[in-house]
Design a protein around this motif. Structure first.
Motif, PDB file in Angstrom:
ATOM      1  N   TRP A  48       0.808  -1.215   0.000  1.00  0.00           N
ATOM      2  CA  TRP A  48       0.000   0.000   0.000  1.00  0.00           C
ATOM      3  C   TRP A  48       0.840   1.264   0.000  1.00  0.00           C
ATOM      4  CZ3 TRP A  48      -0.397   3.476   4.105  1.00  0.00           C
ATOM      5  CH2 TRP A  48       0.213   3.091   5.309  1.00  0.00           C
ATOM      6  N   VAL A  49       1.958   1.263   0.700  1.00  0.00           N
ATOM      7  CA  VAL A  49       2.819   2.460   0.732  1.00  0.00           C
ATOM      8  C   VAL A  49       3.344   2.747  -0.671  1.00  0.00           C
ATOM      9  CG1 VAL A  49       4.971   3.424   1.637  1.00  0.00           C
ATOM     10  CG2 VAL A  49       3.428   2.183   3.165  1.00  0.00           C
ATOM     11  N   GLU A  50       3.782   1.701  -1.349  1.00  0.00           N
ATOM     12  CA  GLU A  50       4.318   1.853  -2.700  1.00  0.00           C
ATOM     13  C   GLU A  50       3.223   2.307  -3.674  1.00  0.00           C
ATOM     14  OE1 GLU A  50       4.849  -0.659  -0.624  1.00  0.00           O
ATOM     15  OE2 GLU A  50       7.005  -0.968  -0.513  1.00  0.00           O
ATOM     16  N   ALA A  51       2.024   1.764  -3.507  1.00  0.00           N
ATOM     17  CA  ALA A  51       0.902   2.189  -4.360  1.00  0.00           C
ATOM     18  C   ALA A  51       0.635   3.684  -4.185  1.00  0.00           C
ATOM     19  CB  ALA A  51      -0.354   1.382  -4.022  1.00  0.00           C
ATOM     20  N   LEU A  52       0.675   4.146  -2.949  1.00  0.00           N
ATOM     21  CA  LEU A  52       0.432   5.571  -2.695  1.00  0.00           C
ATOM     22  C   LEU A  52       1.584   6.439  -3.197  1.00  0.00           C
ATOM     23  CD1 LEU A  52      -1.248   5.435   0.822  1.00  0.00           C
ATOM     24  CD2 LEU A  52      -2.340   5.659  -1.413  1.00  0.00           C
ATOM     25  N   GLN A  53       2.796   5.912  -3.174  1.00  0.00           N
ATOM     26  CA  GLN A  53       3.934   6.657  -3.726  1.00  0.00           C
ATOM     27  C   GLN A  53       3.757   6.866  -5.224  1.00  0.00           C
ATOM     28  OE1 GLN A  53       7.247   4.218  -2.496  1.00  0.00           O
ATOM     29  NE2 GLN A  53       7.499   5.309  -0.559  1.00  0.00           N
ATOM     30  N   ILE A  54       3.338   5.822  -5.915  1.00  0.00           N
ATOM     31  CA  ILE A  54       3.119   5.933  -7.363  1.00  0.00           C
ATOM     32  C   ILE A  54       1.968   6.897  -7.636  1.00  0.00           C
ATOM     33  CG2 ILE A  54       2.428   4.704  -9.458  1.00  0.00           C
ATOM     34  CD1 ILE A  54       3.863   2.216  -8.193  1.00  0.00           C
ATOM     35  N   PHE A  55       0.912   6.790  -6.849  1.00  0.00           N
ATOM     36  CA  PHE A  55      -0.239   7.678  -7.015  1.00  0.00           C
ATOM     37  C   PHE A  55       0.188   9.143  -6.834  1.00  0.00           C
ATOM     38  CE2 PHE A  55      -4.107   9.814  -5.416  1.00  0.00           C
ATOM     39  CZ  PHE A  55      -4.958   9.551  -6.473  1.00  0.00           C
ATOM     40  N   SER A  56       0.984   9.410  -5.813  1.00  0.00           N
ATOM     41  CA  SER A  56       1.482  10.776  -5.579  1.00  0.00           C
ATOM     42  C   SER A  56       2.400  11.227  -6.715  1.00  0.00           C
ATOM     43  CB  SER A  56       2.239  10.847  -4.254  1.00  0.00           C
ATOM     44  OG  SER A  56       1.366  10.622  -3.180  1.00  0.00           O
ATOM     45  N   ALA A  57       3.221  10.317  -7.205  1.00  0.00           N
ATOM     46  CA  ALA A  57       4.145  10.662  -8.292  1.00  0.00           C
ATOM     47  C   ALA A  57       3.395  11.048  -9.563  1.00  0.00           C
ATOM     48  CB  ALA A  57       5.086   9.489  -8.568  1.00  0.00           C
ATOM     49  N   MET A  58       2.203  10.512  -9.745  1.00  0.00           N
ATOM     50  CA  MET A  58       1.419  10.866 -10.933  1.00  0.00           C
ATOM     51  C   MET A  58       1.187  12.373 -10.975  1.00  0.00           C
ATOM     52  SD  MET A  58      -1.368   7.774 -11.206  1.00  0.00           S
ATOM     53  CE  MET A  58      -2.004   8.169 -12.851  1.00  0.00           C
ATOM     54  N   ALA A  59       0.790  12.947  -9.842  1.00  0.00           N
ATOM     55  CA  ALA A  59       0.537  14.391  -9.792  1.00  0.00           C
ATOM     56  C   ALA A  59       1.830  15.173  -9.983  1.00  0.00           C
ATOM     57  CB  ALA A  59      -0.128  14.763  -8.473  1.00  0.00           C
ATOM     58  N   GLN A  60       2.885  14.712  -9.338  1.00  0.00           N
ATOM     59  CA  GLN A  60       4.168  15.405  -9.442  1.00  0.00           C
ATOM     60  C   GLN A  60       4.695  15.403 -10.865  1.00  0.00           C
ATOM     61  OE1 GLN A  60       6.471  13.213  -6.595  1.00  0.00           O
ATOM     62  NE2 GLN A  60       5.506  14.193  -4.837  1.00  0.00           N
ATOM     63  N   ASN A  61       4.407  14.339 -11.602  1.00  0.00           N
ATOM     64  CA  ASN A  61       4.884  14.215 -12.979  1.00  0.00           C
ATOM     65  C   ASN A  61       3.839  14.636 -14.005  1.00  0.00           C
ATOM     66  OD1 ASN A  61       7.436  13.212 -12.193  1.00  0.00           O
ATOM     67  ND2 ASN A  61       6.548  11.202 -11.892  1.00  0.00           N
ATOM     68  N   GLN A  62       2.787  15.258 -13.522  1.00  0.00           N
ATOM     69  CA  GLN A  62       1.704  15.782 -14.365  1.00  0.00           C
ATOM     70  C   GLN A  62       1.078  14.717 -15.258  1.00  0.00           C
ATOM     71  OE1 GLN A  62       3.708  19.093 -16.219  1.00  0.00           O
ATOM     72  NE2 GLN A  62       3.214  20.433 -14.499  1.00  0.00           N
ATOM     73  N   VAL A  63       0.916  13.522 -14.676  1.00  0.00           N
ATOM     74  CA  VAL A  63       0.203  12.441 -15.366  1.00  0.00           C
ATOM     75  C   VAL A  63      -1.227  12.465 -14.853  1.00  0.00           C
ATOM     76  CG1 VAL A  63       0.056   9.943 -15.739  1.00  0.00           C
ATOM     77  CG2 VAL A  63       2.297  11.054 -15.552  1.00  0.00           C
ATOM     78  N   GLU A  64      -2.161  12.447 -15.770  1.00  0.00           N
ATOM     79  CA  GLU A  64      -3.570  12.524 -15.390  1.00  0.00           C
ATOM     80  C   GLU A  64      -3.958  11.344 -14.505  1.00  0.00           C
ATOM     81  OE1 GLU A  64      -7.978  12.308 -17.437  1.00  0.00           O
ATOM     82  OE2 GLU A  64      -6.231  12.579 -18.701  1.00  0.00           O
ATOM     83  N   ARG A  65      -4.602  11.668 -13.390  1.00  0.00           N
ATOM     84  CA  ARG A  65      -5.121  10.622 -12.505  1.00  0.00           C
ATOM     85  C   ARG A  65      -6.548  10.300 -12.931  1.00  0.00           C
ATOM     86  NH1 ARG A  65      -3.679  12.909  -6.539  1.00  0.00           N
ATOM     87  NH2 ARG A  65      -1.434  12.641  -6.615  1.00  0.00           N
ATOM     88  N   SER A  66      -6.804   9.039 -13.107  1.00  0.00           N
ATOM     89  CA  SER A  66      -8.144   8.604 -13.489  1.00  0.00           C
ATOM     90  C   SER A  66      -8.869   8.066 -12.261  1.00  0.00           C
ATOM     91  CB  SER A  66      -8.049   7.505 -14.541  1.00  0.00           C
ATOM     92  OG  SER A  66      -7.479   6.350 -13.960  1.00  0.00           O
ATOM     93  N   VAL A  67     -10.144   7.804 -12.423  1.00  0.00           N
ATOM     94  CA  VAL A  67     -10.919   7.196 -11.339  1.00  0.00           C
ATOM     95  C   VAL A  67     -10.358   5.801 -11.029  1.00  0.00           C
ATOM     96  CG1 VAL A  67     -12.746   6.185 -12.764  1.00  0.00           C
ATOM     97  CG2 VAL A  67     -13.249   6.863 -10.421  1.00  0.00           C
ATOM     98  N   ILE A  68      -9.757   5.155 -12.017  1.00  0.00           N
ATOM     99  CA  ILE A  68      -9.139   3.842 -11.789  1.00  0.00           C
ATOM    100  C   ILE A  68      -7.963   3.978 -10.827  1.00  0.00           C
ATOM    101  CG2 ILE A  68      -7.879   1.939 -12.890  1.00  0.00           C
ATOM    102  CD1 ILE A  68      -9.594   2.565 -15.420  1.00  0.00           C
TER     103      ILE A  68
END
Length: 146
Positions: A48-68
């Motif tokens: 779960w920690v790693e999943a949240l790190q990737i999720f946070s990195a999406m915003a930092q790298n300006q990758v669109e976050r989807s509902v998925i």
């Protein structure tokens, strides 16, 4: 990006994280689909920690976050009983006008229940029953089990 998706589907979360890091260091742009798969793969492997790190990195790298991505990140919070983080992800998604679905909302209710935050789970369920999100039997069961 295909390598990230392939490793995530195979449950190779260590390789997923390495590929995500290498992509960022090489300034390669990972796409939403690959990172969604990476988050889901980590969540399924109880990372779960790693999943949240990737999720946070999406915003930092300006990758669109989807509902998925949001749903997978919220589901990952269940393992760590990170109910506050799950509710924050849900709140940010709602503020950004993401099309929240019953999977995302059920996951948030479930996280609250598993963390012993019964009142939060029931409050969220009550809010959702008055929203446009269609809840299913899993949502009702999650709220009842809280």
């Amino acid at each position: 990006c295909a390598a990230i998706s392939c490793c995530a589907q195979g449950g190779e979360w260590g390789e997923v994280l390495q590929l995500v890091r290498c992509s960022a260091q090489a300034r390669l742009r990972s796409d939403t689909i690959a990172l969604n798969a990476a988050i889901s793969g980590c969540e399924k492997c109880s990372k779960w920690v790693e999943a949240l790190q990737i999720f946070s990195a999406m915003a930092q790298n300006q990758v669109e976050r989807s509902v998925i991505a949001s749903s997978a990140a919220i589901s990952a919070c269940r393992e760590g009983r990170a109910w506050a983080r799950a509710l924050l992800i849900l709140s940010v998604a709602a503020q950004k006008k993401e099309q929240l679905d019953m999977v995302c909302c059920s996951a948030a209710i479930s996280v609250c229940g598993k963390a012993g935050e019964c009142e939060k789970a029931l409050q969220l369920f009550n809010v959702l029953t008055h929203s446009q999100v269609e809840l299913d039997s899993k949502s009702v069961n999650s709220a009842m089990n809280a």
